[in-house]
Every structure is written in structure tokens, then in C-alpha cells.
Write a protein that holds these residues in place. Structure first.
Motif, PDB file in Angstrom:
ATOM      1  N   PHE A 177      35.545  42.407  63.407  1.00 26.63           N
ATOM      2  CA  PHE A 177      36.479  41.828  62.444  1.00 26.63           C
ATOM      3  C   PHE A 177      35.663  41.289  61.287  1.00 26.63           C
ATOM      4  N   PHE A 178      36.004  41.690  60.051  1.00 23.42           N
ATOM      5  CA  PHE A 178      35.308  41.222  58.852  1.00 23.42           C
ATOM      6  C   PHE A 178      36.080  40.073  58.221  1.00 23.42           C
ATOM      7  N   TYR A 179      35.382  38.946  57.992  1.00 19.26           N
ATOM      8  CA  TYR A 179      36.018  37.810  57.313  1.00 19.26           C
ATOM      9  C   TYR A 179      34.916  36.930  56.738  1.00 19.26           C
ATOM     10  N   ASP A 180      35.297  35.835  56.084  1.00 16.27           N
ATOM     11  CA  ASP A 180      34.295  34.994  55.440  1.00 16.27           C
ATOM     12  C   ASP A 180      33.406  34.284  56.451  1.00 16.27           C
ATOM     13  N   ILE A 212      46.030  29.324  44.719  1.00 17.16           N
ATOM     14  CA  ILE A 212      44.759  28.783  45.222  1.00 17.16           C
ATOM     15  C   ILE A 212      44.791  29.017  46.720  1.00 17.16           C
ATOM     16  N   SER A 213      44.117  30.061  47.171  1.00 12.36           N
ATOM     17  CA  SER A 213      44.267  30.431  48.575  1.00 12.36           C
ATOM     18  C   SER A 213      43.048  31.182  49.101  1.00 12.36           C
ATOM     19  N   GLY A 214      41.873  30.685  48.782  1.00 10.66           N
ATOM     20  CA  GLY A 214      40.668  31.372  49.233  1.00 10.66           C
ATOM     21  C   GLY A 214      40.642  32.818  48.785  1.00 10.66           C
ATOM     22  N   MET A 215      41.102  33.074  47.567  1.00 10.55           N
ATOM     23  CA  MET A 215      41.206  34.440  47.058  1.00 10.55           C
ATOM     24  C   MET A 215      39.917  34.844  46.348  1.00 10.55           C
ATOM     25  N   THR A 216      39.350  35.963  46.769  1.00 12.63           N
ATOM     26  CA  THR A 216      38.126  36.459  46.153  1.00 12.63           C
ATOM     27  C   THR A 216      38.423  37.111  44.813  1.00 12.63           C
ATOM     28  N   ARG A 217      37.625  36.777  43.823  1.00 16.87           N
ATOM     29  CA  ARG A 217      37.752  37.371  42.498  1.00 16.87           C
ATOM     30  C   ARG A 217      37.127  38.760  42.518  1.00 16.87           C
ATOM     31  N   THR A 218      37.949  39.798  42.388  1.00 17.86           N
ATOM     32  CA  THR A 218      37.453  41.173  42.399  1.00 17.86           C
ATOM     33  C   THR A 218      37.876  41.889  41.121  1.00 17.86           C
ATOM     34  N   LEU A 219      37.172  42.963  40.812  1.00 16.52           N
ATOM     35  CA  LEU A 219      37.508  43.756  39.626  1.00 16.52           C
ATOM     36  C   LEU A 219      38.894  44.384  39.758  1.00 16.52           C
ATOM     37  N   GLU A 220      39.237  44.809  40.963  1.00 14.27           N
ATOM     38  CA  GLU A 220      40.536  45.449  41.175  1.00 14.27           C
ATOM     39  C   GLU A 220      41.670  44.443  40.970  1.00 14.27           C
ATOM     40  N   TYR A 260      29.258  39.664  48.466  1.00 14.37           N
ATOM     41  CA  TYR A 260      29.352  38.482  47.608  1.00 14.37           C
ATOM     42  C   TYR A 260      30.829  38.188  47.401  1.00 14.37           C
ATOM     43  N   GLU A 261      31.277  36.987  47.797  1.00 16.89           N
ATOM     44  CA  GLU A 261      32.692  36.640  47.754  1.00 16.89           C
ATOM     45  C   GLU A 261      32.912  35.358  46.952  1.00 16.89           C
ATOM     46  N   ALA A 301      41.534  41.755  39.266  1.00 16.30           N
ATOM     47  CA  ALA A 301      41.505  41.265  37.880  1.00 16.30           C
ATOM     48  C   ALA A 301      42.230  42.201  36.917  1.00 16.30           C
ATOM     49  N   LYS A 302      42.589  43.399  37.380  1.00 15.97           N
ATOM     50  CA  LYS A 302      43.414  44.285  36.552  1.00 15.97           C
ATOM     51  C   LYS A 302      44.842  43.756  36.440  1.00 15.97           C
ATOM     52  N   ALA A 303      45.267  43.022  37.466  1.00 12.94           N
ATOM     53  CA  ALA A 303      46.663  42.588  37.538  1.00 12.94           C
ATOM     54  C   ALA A 303      46.850  41.108  37.247  1.00 12.94           C
ATOM     55  N   ILE A 304      45.816  40.301  37.508  1.00 10.77           N
ATOM     56  CA  ILE A 304      45.902  38.856  37.316  1.00 10.77           C
ATOM     57  C   ILE A 304      44.617  38.357  36.669  1.00 10.77           C
ATOM     58  N   THR A 305      44.637  37.114  36.236  1.00 13.73           N
ATOM     59  CA  THR A 305      43.457  36.497  35.623  1.00 13.73           C
ATOM     60  C   THR A 305      42.862  35.478  36.583  1.00 13.73           C
ATOM     61  N   PHE A 306      41.532  35.446  36.670  1.00 17.91           N
ATOM     62  CA  PHE A 306      40.844  34.506  37.540  1.00 17.91           C
ATOM     63  C   PHE A 306      40.091  33.456  36.734  1.00 17.91           C
ATOM     64  N   THR A 307      40.023  32.255  37.303  1.00 15.33           N
ATOM     65  CA  THR A 307      39.163  31.217  36.751  1.00 15.33           C
ATOM     66  C   THR A 307      37.720  31.516  37.150  1.00 15.33           C
ATOM     67  N   GLU A 308      36.809  30.658  36.721  1.00 14.34           N
ATOM     68  CA  GLU A 308      35.451  30.705  37.249  1.00 14.34           C
ATOM     69  C   GLU A 308      35.503  30.386  38.748  1.00 14.34           C
ATOM     70  N   PRO A 309      34.576  30.881  39.540  1.00 13.54           N
ATOM     71  CA  PRO A 309      34.603  30.608  40.989  1.00 13.54           C
ATOM     72  C   PRO A 309      34.513  29.112  41.298  1.00 13.54           C
ATOM     73  N   TYR A 310      35.228  28.708  42.342  1.00 17.93           N
ATOM     74  CA  TYR A 310      35.098  27.331  42.809  1.00 17.93           C
ATOM     75  C   TYR A 310      34.421  27.263  44.175  1.00 17.93           C
ATOM     76  N   PHE A 311      34.148  28.444  44.787  1.00 24.66           N
ATOM     77  CA  PHE A 311      33.450  28.477  46.068  1.00 24.66           C
ATOM     78  C   PHE A 311      32.844  29.863  46.247  1.00 24.66           C
ATOM     79  N   ILE A 312      31.616  29.903  46.764  1.00 24.15           N
ATOM     80  CA  ILE A 312      30.943  31.180  46.972  1.00 24.15           C
ATOM     81  C   ILE A 312      30.682  31.376  48.467  1.00 24.15           C
ATOM     82  N   THR A 313      31.092  32.527  48.980  1.00 22.28           N
ATOM     83  CA  THR A 313      30.828  32.863  50.377  1.00 22.28           C
ATOM     84  C   THR A 313      30.546  34.365  50.457  1.00 22.28           C
ATOM     85  N   GLY A 314      30.700  34.945  51.635  1.00 22.28           N
ATOM     86  CA  GLY A 314      30.488  36.380  51.802  1.00 22.28           C
ATOM     87  C   GLY A 314      31.077  36.826  53.128  1.00 22.28           C
TER      88      GLY A 314
END
Length: 268
Positions: free
Chosen positions: A196-199, A105-113, A223-224, A115-128
Motif C-alpha cells: 500500500f502506497f501512502y505518505d 485543505i486536506s493533505g492534498m499533494t500539489r501536482t502538475l495534473e 516528493y509530496e 494544477a490544470k484544474a485548480i490553483t495551489f498555494t505554496e506548500p505548507y508540508f513536505i512528505t513523500g
């Protein structure tokens, strides 16, 4: 020959069916992370404790923030103790895959890439992603597309979605990678990088602290969705975590966390 072959094939199919049936739902649960946590009596969560307001250290060095309180709620509902392992961002997924932590649990964005290696829950926070701009180098920049040009320098934190987006969408700019957020901000503040790109929350904070040397584009251009990460194939734990998120969003506890940690940042 054909009949003999068919009999052999049928025998193989029946044997496979017997083997499949031999693994019961109870046995699957017994092997799950959820069961291991309950038996151990401790939930081990990995996070990089330097991402305000989601996870950061107080004056005593103790972790605090939105994600920390979320992890505490999970441990409370499971009836177990909480252990937080603070580690570098790039080590979080390997630690999860190797079993050193139960959950990230570390502000990790759920991405398709990812998700190939790990499983994600439903989002708990939406940012960009938003942009912190150098007042010196990028005074003429009014939209992110202008940064995709020769001579532009982008500072990104290694392994973040800002890094991934910069690589894919800004191929004409030079990309300098750093292992921590503060180093990226310093590059912009001191005029060594254009952007610098960040949330959104972090960029708003850094701009507020450096108004004389920076500018900001605070309208997200991506969309993050932040989500919790767990190991592949652990559907019992995934189901429990998604049910947990639905529960705290329904009973008001999520809103309390949001107001405590996010509300003050967005509406200071």
C-alpha cells in the motif's frame, strides 16, 4: 479597401482596450473569493476528515488535526467563522470548482495534473510516498522497484498520488483501488495485497499498529508537497493565503502546529 480595413481593425483594437480598462482592480477584488468570504462572514473549507494526523474526528465526532487547526488560524486572521465540510476525497475538487467550498485543505499533494484544474498555494508540508508491505506476500521485497512485477498486487486509495504513481511507475503489477485508507491497510494486513502506497507519517503509523503482519519501507520514494487548493484565477485569495503561510512560518505559529500534531507522531 486596405485603408478601410485598417480603420476597422484599429477601431476594434481601441474598443477592446476600452473594455479591458473598464474592469478595474477594485471590481476584480469585488468578484474574488476573498471578498465573498469577508462579506459572508464565513470561510467554508472542504476536507476528508479521516486522514490522521491532518484531519480526523475526536470522540464527539468533531474534526481535529493539523489541517483543521490551520483552517482555524486562517478564519481567525480573516475575522470570520469557520465551516468545515467533510466529504469523500474524490468529491473535493468538484466541490471546489462548483463553489460549494472556498478552499480545500486536506493533505492534498500539489501536482502538475491537478494544477490544470485548480490553483495551489505554496506548500505548507513536505512528505513523500512510502510503502506498507505484507509480511506474508512481500517478505522478499527490499525496494519499491521489486513491486513492479507480474503477480504483485498493490492496494491504493482512489484519486490519491499513490494511485497516480502506481499507475505510472508500476504497470506490471495489478492495482486494486479502494475509496478509503483503512480498506487499503486491511488488504495488506490480511495478505490480499503486497503493498500500500501512502505518505510517510501514515505508513509509519500503520506499521506500528500491525508489526506482526506488515513491514515498511519508510524512506520516501517520491516528493509530496501538501498545499491548499482554490479555484482558478483567484489571485487576490492566492496572494493572501501565501502571505498567511509566510506570516505563520515567521512568527512561530506554524512550528507550534507542527509540534502539536506531527512531532508526536514522528517522535512518539
Amino acid at each position: 479597401m486596405r485603408k478601410a480595413l485598417s480603420a476597422t481593425v484599429m477601431a476594434g483594437i481601441l474598443w477592446a482596450a476600452v473594455c479591458v480598462q473598464a474592469v478595474t482592480p477594485h471590481e476584480i477584488f469585488q468578484a474574488s473569493t476573498l471578498n465573498h468570504i469577508l462579506q459572508r462572514g464565513t470561510l467554508i473549507v472542504g476536507m476528508e476528515v479521516e486522514y490522521y494526523p491532518f484531519e480526523y474526528a475526536d470522540t464527539k465526532g468533531e474534526p481535529m488535526g493539523f489541517d483543521v487547526d490551520l483552517a482555524k488560524l486562517i478564519a481567525q486572521e480573516l475575522g470570520v467563522k469557520l465551516e468545515i465540510k467533510d466529504m469523500e476525497w474524490t468529491g473535493l475538487i468538484p466541490a471546489l470548482q462548483s463553489g460549494k467550498v472556498d478552499l480545500v485543505i486536506s493533505g492534498m499533494t500539489r501536482t502538475l495534473e491537478r494544477a490544470k484544474a485548480i490553483t495551489f498555494t505554496e506548500p505548507y508540508f513536505i512528505t513523500g510516498l512510502c510503502v506498507l508491505l505484507s509480511a506474508k506476500r512481500a517478505a522478499d521485497v527490499n525496494c519499491v522497484e521489486q513491486l513492479n512485477a507480474s503477480g504483485r498486487i498493490l492496494a491504493v486509495k482512489t484519486g490519491t498520488t499513490g494511485d497516480l504513481v502506481a499507475t505510472k511507475r508500476f504497470p506490471n503489477a495489478a492495482i486494486n483501488r479502494f475509496k478509503d485508507e483503512t480498506a487499503c491497510v486491511r488488504e495488506v494486513v490480511e495478505g490480499r495485497a503486497d503493498a500500500f502506497f501512502y505518505d510517510q507519517i501514515s505508513i509509519a503509523k500503520h506499521y506500528g499498529q500491525n508489526k506482526s503482519t506488515t513491514r515498511a519501507i519508510l524512506k520516501p520514494f517520491t516528493y509530496e508537497p501538501f498545499a491548499m487548493a482554490l479555484r482558478k484565477g483567484d489571485f487576490d485569495f492566492l496572494n493572501w493565503l501565501n502571505t498567511f503561510l509566510d506570516t505563520i512560518k515567521g512568527d512561530g505559529r506554524y512550528e507550534e502546529l507542527y509540534k502539536k500534531h506531527i512531532g508526536a507522531v514522528i517522535n512518539p
